[in-house]
Design an enzyme around this catalytic site. Structure first.
Site, PDB file in Angstrom:
ATOM      1  N   GLU A  48       0.815  -1.213   0.000  1.00 25.99           N
ATOM      2  CA  GLU A  48       0.000   0.000   0.000  1.00 25.99           C
ATOM      3  C   GLU A  48       0.850   1.264   0.000  1.00 25.99           C
ATOM      4  O   GLU A  48       1.946   1.297   0.543  1.00 25.99           O
ATOM      5  CB  GLU A  48      -0.928  -0.011   1.215  1.00 25.99           C
ATOM      6  CG  GLU A  48      -1.999  -1.072   1.040  1.00 25.99           C
ATOM      7  CD  GLU A  48      -2.967  -1.177   2.209  1.00 25.99           C
ATOM      8  OE1 GLU A  48      -4.160  -1.339   1.953  1.00 25.99           O
ATOM      9  OE2 GLU A  48      -2.522  -1.087   3.359  1.00 25.99           O
TER      10      GLU A  48
ATOM     11  N   CYS B 234       3.323   8.373   1.560  1.00 29.14           N
ATOM     12  CA  CYS B 234       3.826   7.350   2.479  1.00 29.14           C
ATOM     13  C   CYS B 234       4.054   6.082   1.650  1.00 29.14           C
ATOM     14  O   CYS B 234       3.116   5.535   1.070  1.00 29.14           O
ATOM     15  CB  CYS B 234       2.771   7.133   3.571  1.00 29.14           C
ATOM     16  SG  CYS B 234       3.208   5.866   4.744  1.00 29.14           S
TER      17      CYS B 234
ATOM     18  N   CYS C 128       6.759  -7.494   6.702  1.00 28.65           N
ATOM     19  CA  CYS C 128       7.895  -7.014   7.479  1.00 28.65           C
ATOM     20  C   CYS C 128       8.301  -8.125   8.441  1.00 28.65           C
ATOM     21  O   CYS C 128       7.443  -8.770   9.050  1.00 28.65           O
ATOM     22  CB  CYS C 128       7.529  -5.758   8.266  1.00 28.65           C
ATOM     23  SG  CYS C 128       8.933  -5.088   9.208  1.00 28.65           S
TER      24      CYS C 128
ATOM     25  N   CYS D 258       6.591  -6.141  14.926  1.00 23.75           N
ATOM     26  CA  CYS D 258       6.188  -5.354  16.097  1.00 23.75           C
ATOM     27  C   CYS D 258       4.767  -5.737  16.507  1.00 23.75           C
ATOM     28  O   CYS D 258       3.896  -5.965  15.674  1.00 23.75           O
ATOM     29  CB  CYS D 258       6.270  -3.863  15.805  1.00 23.75           C
ATOM     30  SG  CYS D 258       7.954  -3.349  15.425  1.00 23.75           S
TER      31      CYS D 258
ATOM     32  N   CYS E  28       1.698  -3.638  15.190  1.00 25.24           N
ATOM     33  CA  CYS E  28       1.691  -3.241  13.778  1.00 25.24           C
ATOM     34  C   CYS E  28       1.030  -4.306  12.924  1.00 25.24           C
ATOM     35  O   CYS E  28       1.399  -5.479  12.968  1.00 25.24           O
ATOM     36  CB  CYS E  28       3.121  -3.009  13.303  1.00 25.24           C
ATOM     37  SG  CYS E  28       3.249  -2.717  11.542  1.00 25.24           S
TER      38      CYS E  28
ATOM     39  N   CYS F 162      -1.528   5.137   9.967  1.00 24.56           N
ATOM     40  CA  CYS F 162      -0.287   4.455  10.331  1.00 24.56           C
ATOM     41  C   CYS F 162      -0.515   3.056  10.851  1.00 24.56           C
ATOM     42  O   CYS F 162      -1.337   2.842  11.726  1.00 24.56           O
ATOM     43  CB  CYS F 162       0.352   5.183  11.501  1.00 24.56           C
ATOM     44  SG  CYS F 162       1.625   6.228  11.011  1.00 24.56           S
TER      45      CYS F 162
END
Ligand code: SAH
Ligand code: SF4
Length: 373
Positions: free
Chosen positions: A91, A104, A111, A115, A118, A344
């Site tokens: 995205e 962004c 990833c 985390c 996230c 975010c």
């Protein structure tokens, strides 16, 4: 084999043109057509000799990423989902503001850092994006938005590497992409307006300082190692003292004279007054020399699998006040594009996990985070 010219920074386009027996200045013309004018068809490039255009058709192309979907929020935020093959999607989000336009950008499909708070981290990791796939997000957004506005004026003034992925774990693709963002013959963005956000890959922070210093944001999220270990697993490899050391070294080369620390506000986890006091002590350091920094408090964007809650507004404001009173410039991030899940940490795309991250996250969710005293 045909080369996607979006993969190349100007030096690489020059080398490519030389291999074709062309003068180096042709490379600049070609690069400008692609990035400044948004051209993908060599026949459009009217000031290049016909013979060169024919040569290019045989060995090069300019390919954007296929768009899977586009959502436009009531506040003007635009979110695109791009197909990067193999069942993976990433995205990109455009955030218009009065005095700037921020894009962004994603750096990886998924990833591997994992985390806890996230949504990308919960998806696991599939692969690094190529330079061309990183640049394609900017190329497409800039020229699509210009086309819609019917103007040649620049739309995107700022780039933040805060989409999906850990940019400093995809370093070799990142740096040429940053060079194209900065190059006056391409997007000509100022180093201060291109931000790499990292969860703290210490050796790569040092390399970035040498290779391509841009603004740096560091995702801190906790004042101490015990808590940060549970929120940002990379902390076990690069604990806080090392991370802060890297931040100080970076500042010697950085285009800005401060580091931005991002801090995602999690209800009852890292948002209490004692956490704020520990943060102040942390950035003040034992010798009393403060790391030049600003804090950006991000209200947590919840997603069901996280098992975490957003801090109350009162807790966020109280936390911000404690930091500000200690002389630390602190802002609270506005949430944008909430109605299209463009905020975010909500950039989940669709990733085929090629690692054990998915499993690890499932286990993690069963471990309680350090209770608030
Ligand atoms: N991997 C890099 C950049 C991508 S994440 C990094 O971690 O810095 C961009 C920012 O979004 C980071 O500060 C990250 O901590 C934050 N973030 C991730 N998930 C979030 C969530 N659910 N709510 C709010 N912020 C989140
Ligand atoms: Fe990766 Fe950043 Fe998400 Fe952590 S916050 S899992 S480093 S994208």
């Amino acid at each position: 084999m045909s080369t996607n010219l979006l993969d190349l920074d100007l030096a690489a386009v020059a080398a490519f043109c030389e291999q074709l027996g062309e003068k180096r200045f042709r490379a600049t013309q070609l690069y400008r057509w692609i990035h400044q004018r948004g051209a993908s068809d060599f026949d459009q490039m009217s000031d290049l000799a016909k013979s060169l255009r024919e040569k290019l058709k045989g060995c090069a192309h300019v390919s954007a990423l296929p768009v899977l979907s586009e959502h436009v929020s009531s506040d003007g935020t635009v979110k695109w989902l791009f197909d990067v093959g193999g069942g993976n999607a990433v995205e990109t989000v455009f955030i218009p503001e009065e005095d700037r336009g921020t894009l962004c950008i994603s750096s990886q499909a998924g990833c591997a850092v994992g985390c806890r708070f996230c949504s990308t981290g919960h998806q696991g990791f599939s692969r690094n994006l190529t330079t061309g796939e990183i640049v394609a997000q900017l190329w497409f957004a800039e020229h699509t938005l210009r086309g819609r506005r019917g103007s040649d004026e620049r739309v995107i003034s700022n780039v933040v590497m805060m989409g999906m992925g850990e940019p400093l774990q995809n370093y070799s693709a990142l740096v040429p992409a940053l060079r194209t963002m900065l190059d006056d013959h391409a997007y000509g963005l100022s180093r201060r307006r291109v931000t790499v956000s990292t969860s703290g890959v210490v050796p790569m922070i040092d390399r970035l300082a040498q290779d391509c210093p841009v603004a740096l944001a560091v995702s801190l999220h906790a004042p101490g190692n015990a808590l940060r270990d549970t929120l940002v697993p990379l902390n076990r490899k690069y604990p806080l003292a090392e991370l802060l050391g890297a931040c100080e070294r970076y500042l010697e080369h950085a285009p800005r004279d401060f580091i931005t620390f991002e801090y995602c506000m999690l209800d009852g986890v890292n948002d209490q007054p004692e956490h704020a006091r520990e943060i102040i002590a942390l950035v003040n350091g034992s010798a009393g020399t403060r790391v030049p920094c600003k804090f950006n408090l991000i209200p947590f964007n919840p997603f069901p699998a996280s098992g975490l809650r957003r801090s109350s507004n009162a807790a966020v404001m109280a936390f911000a006040k404690l930091l500000s009173d200690a002389g630390i410039v602190t802002t609270v991030r506005k949430t944008r594009g909430d109605d299209i899940d463009a905020a975010c940490g909500q950039l989940a795309g669709d990733v085929k996990d090629r690692t054990k991250v998915g499993e690890r996250m499932a286990k993690l969710r069963t471990i309680p985070i350090q209770p608030v005293p």
